[in-house]
Design a protein around this motif. Structure first.
Motif, PDB file in Angstrom:
ATOM      1  N   ARG A 111       0.861  -1.185   0.000  1.00 62.04           N
ATOM      2  CA  ARG A 111       0.000   0.000   0.000  1.00 62.04           C
ATOM      3  C   ARG A 111       0.895   1.232   0.000  1.00 62.04           C
ATOM      4  N   PRO A 112       0.815   2.044  -1.053  1.00 58.75           N
ATOM      5  CA  PRO A 112       1.661   3.237  -1.129  1.00 58.75           C
ATOM      6  C   PRO A 112       1.092   4.371  -0.286  1.00 58.75           C
ATOM      7  N   ALA A 113       1.963   5.287   0.074  1.00 63.89           N
ATOM      8  CA  ALA A 113       1.541   6.473   0.820  1.00 63.89           C
ATOM      9  C   ALA A 113       0.685   7.369  -0.073  1.00 63.89           C
ATOM     10  N   LEU A 114      -0.323   7.985   0.520  1.00 67.14           N
ATOM     11  CA  LEU A 114      -1.179   8.928  -0.191  1.00 67.14           C
ATOM     12  C   LEU A 114      -0.922  10.366   0.246  1.00 67.14           C
ATOM     13  N   VAL A 115      -0.340  10.526   1.431  1.00 71.87           N
ATOM     14  CA  VAL A 115      -0.014  11.846   1.965  1.00 71.87           C
ATOM     15  C   VAL A 115       1.472  12.107   1.757  1.00 71.87           C
ATOM     16  N   ARG A 121       7.902   7.464   4.362  1.00 67.31           N
ATOM     17  CA  ARG A 121       8.819   6.413   4.806  1.00 67.31           C
ATOM     18  C   ARG A 121       8.374   5.071   4.253  1.00 67.31           C
ATOM     19  N   ARG A 122       9.326   4.154   4.142  1.00 64.07           N
ATOM     20  CA  ARG A 122       9.067   2.842   3.558  1.00 64.07           C
ATOM     21  C   ARG A 122       9.322   1.759   4.607  1.00 64.07           C
ATOM     22  N   PHE A 123       8.238   1.088   5.013  1.00 62.31           N
ATOM     23  CA  PHE A 123       8.317   0.070   6.053  1.00 62.31           C
ATOM     24  C   PHE A 123       8.036  -1.310   5.463  1.00 62.31           C
ATOM     25  N   VAL A 185       3.964   0.927   2.885  1.00 58.52           N
ATOM     26  CA  VAL A 185       4.115  -0.278   3.698  1.00 58.52           C
ATOM     27  C   VAL A 185       3.939  -1.520   2.829  1.00 58.52           C
ATOM     28  N   THR A 186       4.855  -2.456   3.022  1.00 51.52           N
ATOM     29  CA  THR A 186       4.767  -3.779   2.399  1.00 51.52           C
ATOM     30  C   THR A 186       4.673  -4.815   3.499  1.00 51.52           C
ATOM     31  N   GLU A 206      14.608  -9.214  -1.449  1.00 49.47           N
ATOM     32  CA  GLU A 206      14.286  -8.224  -2.486  1.00 49.47           C
ATOM     33  C   GLU A 206      13.443  -7.090  -1.913  1.00 49.47           C
ATOM     34  N   ARG A 207      12.456  -7.422  -1.089  1.00 46.82           N
ATOM     35  CA  ARG A 207      11.627  -6.383  -0.485  1.00 46.82           C
ATOM     36  C   ARG A 207      12.404  -5.604   0.576  1.00 46.82           C
ATOM     37  N   ALA A 208      13.297  -6.268   1.270  1.00 47.36           N
ATOM     38  CA  ALA A 208      14.090  -5.586   2.310  1.00 47.36           C
ATOM     39  C   ALA A 208      14.976  -4.507   1.712  1.00 47.36           C
ATOM     40  N   ARG A 209      15.495  -4.730   0.523  1.00 53.59           N
ATOM     41  CA  ARG A 209      16.376  -3.748  -0.113  1.00 53.59           C
ATOM     42  C   ARG A 209      15.632  -2.482  -0.521  1.00 53.59           C
TER      43      ARG A 209
END
Length: 457
Positions: A111-115, A121-123, A185-186, A206-209
């Protein structure tokens, strides 16, 4: 551990600096924190019901059909919060002693940030769906602990169906408050963590990077102790081939694979060195066909724990040497396996996250005992190894995992969901600024080493 990129280091300096400064003036929850906490506490009964449902669905690592049925249920919970959910289908897995082995599906929800998406930030939030209890296990359902009504018992109740419930409800509260729109957030839930994440590891790495911070929803200890660092793990499968023969009339023609394996088992166990943090355990052995037949095959599963990578490599070499040694003429051995999870060392970034987590925990009025070094492992070691600062033990409070006495402290469902939600919200709201925190967290005061206990992975 790989070095973090400049953008990640900058994020840590900025986010934690602002968080530390913003909270230093007060140890009290603000109105939004209280509102979030109350919303989550009001759902305690719903969380217990969801836990009972999920624990009652068998998802043993080799129960691929069970995992295929379970993954869409968790995916649907995340989809209802606006996540784009992908189910990676079951895939073949190279695994000794199992023909046509497969792992179950992987759930990846994004789910990407909308604000303010440019500065969001990427969690990465991690969990696993599998348990060690297979479809034929007699331990299959949630029930109240007869000795303690504050607890519930069940297969995977703390490891980690309880953590999945905490994860989903923390995100649900953030979605309803509007805060989930403030960060990317992923969520990645794998089906083979109890097997060492052998099939899902590339997806996790791959997602951690791509992330800036990682959170693993494995259980905390019963008292709320968080894991600060953990050792490494290797798993190995040793097979010995011999020559079969009648046990009496032609015994001299036979070459016993079991005798050869027995000698190797003693050699393997002798590699254990507690002073150096090396633990070897031969956990499963098999071999032979009949009482009166010299066995022509035997095998053993071996678990290796280590704290120092160099010491782990040394132990691996010793295992290979033991496999090459001919203990019984006419026999031959082969070793499968590797060091599949590296040690997860304590770092300044993890200590910062631990300090922030403990601050939130105390503000909520919960106990925040000293963190521990664990001989158990999580997928946090994989994300940390590729440079992602990762906080473990975000799940429920519980214990005795991997046994028929596995339990969860029931009230910790809402307790830990509130901690997770407030921590994620505060980190997502940290604004760009100059400088480091006024007081960086070093090794948390009183951090201790946890003895090996039943149920660690």
């Amino acid at each position: 551990m790989l070095a973090m990129g400049g953008s990640v280091r900058a994020f840590f300096a900025i986010a934690l600096g602002i968080f530390a400064c913003a909270r230093s003036a007060s140890a009290q929850l603000d109105a939004e924190d209280v509102e979030l906490r109350v919303a989550i506490e009001d759902r305690q009964a719903d969380m217990e019901a969801l836990l009972a449902d999920w624990v009652g669905r068998n998802t043993g690592s080799w129960n691929v059909a069970g995992l295929e049925a379970f993954a869409p249920l968790v995916g649907a919970e995340l989809a209802s919060l606006g996540f784009q959910v992908t189910l990676v289908p079951p895939a073949p897995l190279e695994y000794p002693d199992r023909k046509d082995a497969r792992i179950g599906p992987i759930v990846i929800a994004e789910r990407p940030a909308l604000v303010d998406p440019e500065r969001a930030r990427r969690f990465l939030l991690l969990g696993h769906m599998d348990t060690v209890f297979e479809a034929d296990s007699p331990f299959q359902a949630l029930r109240e602990d007869p000795d303690d009504p504050a607890r519930a018992l069940g297969p995977g109740v703390s490891d980690m169906k309880g953590g999945l419930v905490v994860l989903v409800h923390a995100l649900r509260a953030l979605a309803e408050s509007g805060d989930l729109s403030r960060f990317d957030v992923t969520v990645l839930l794998n089906p083979d963590e109890e097997l060492g994440s052998l099939g899902s590891r590339p997806w996790i790495e791959e997602r951690a990077r791509k992330a800036q911070l990682g959170f693993v929803f494995e259980a905390a200890r019963e008292g709320g102790e968080m894991v600060r660092s953990s050792g490494g793990v290797g798993q190995f499968y040793l097979t010995v081939s011999g020559v079969s023969a009648h046990a009496s009339s032609s015994a001299t023609e036979g070459h016993s694979a079991i005798v050869a394996l027995a000698r190797k088992v003693l050699a393997i166990e002798s590699v254990t060195d507690y002073d150096r943090g090396v633990l070897l355990n031969v956990g499963v052995i098999a071999g032979g066909t009949k009482r009166n037949v010299v066995p022509d095959h035997a095998s053993a599963w071996i678990d290796l724990r280590y704290d120092d990578p160099a010491v782990g490599e040394e132990a691996h070499r010793k295992l290979e040497e033991i496999a090459r040694t001919v203990d019984v003429p006419g026999t031959h051995a082969e070793l499968w396996g590797k060091l599949h999870r590296p040690p997860k060392g304590a770092t300044p970034q993890v200590d910062e996250l631990l300090a922030l987590h403990r601050r939130v925990t105390r503000e909520l009025g919960y106990g925040a005992p000293d963190p521990v070094h664990s001989t158990g492992v999580t997928d946090g070691s994989l994300t940390a190894a590729v440079g992602l600062p990762t906080l473990d033990s975000m799940g429920v409070r519980g214990g005795r995992a991997h046994t028929d006495r596995e339990f969860v402290v029931k009230k910790s469902l809402s307790e830990r969901a509130a901690i997770a939600a407030i921590l994620l919200r505060r980190l997502s709201r940290a604004a760009p600024s100059e400088g480091r925190p006024e007081r960086s967290a070093q090794a948390p005061e009183g951090a201790r080493s946890e003895p090996k206990a039943n149920g660690v992975k």
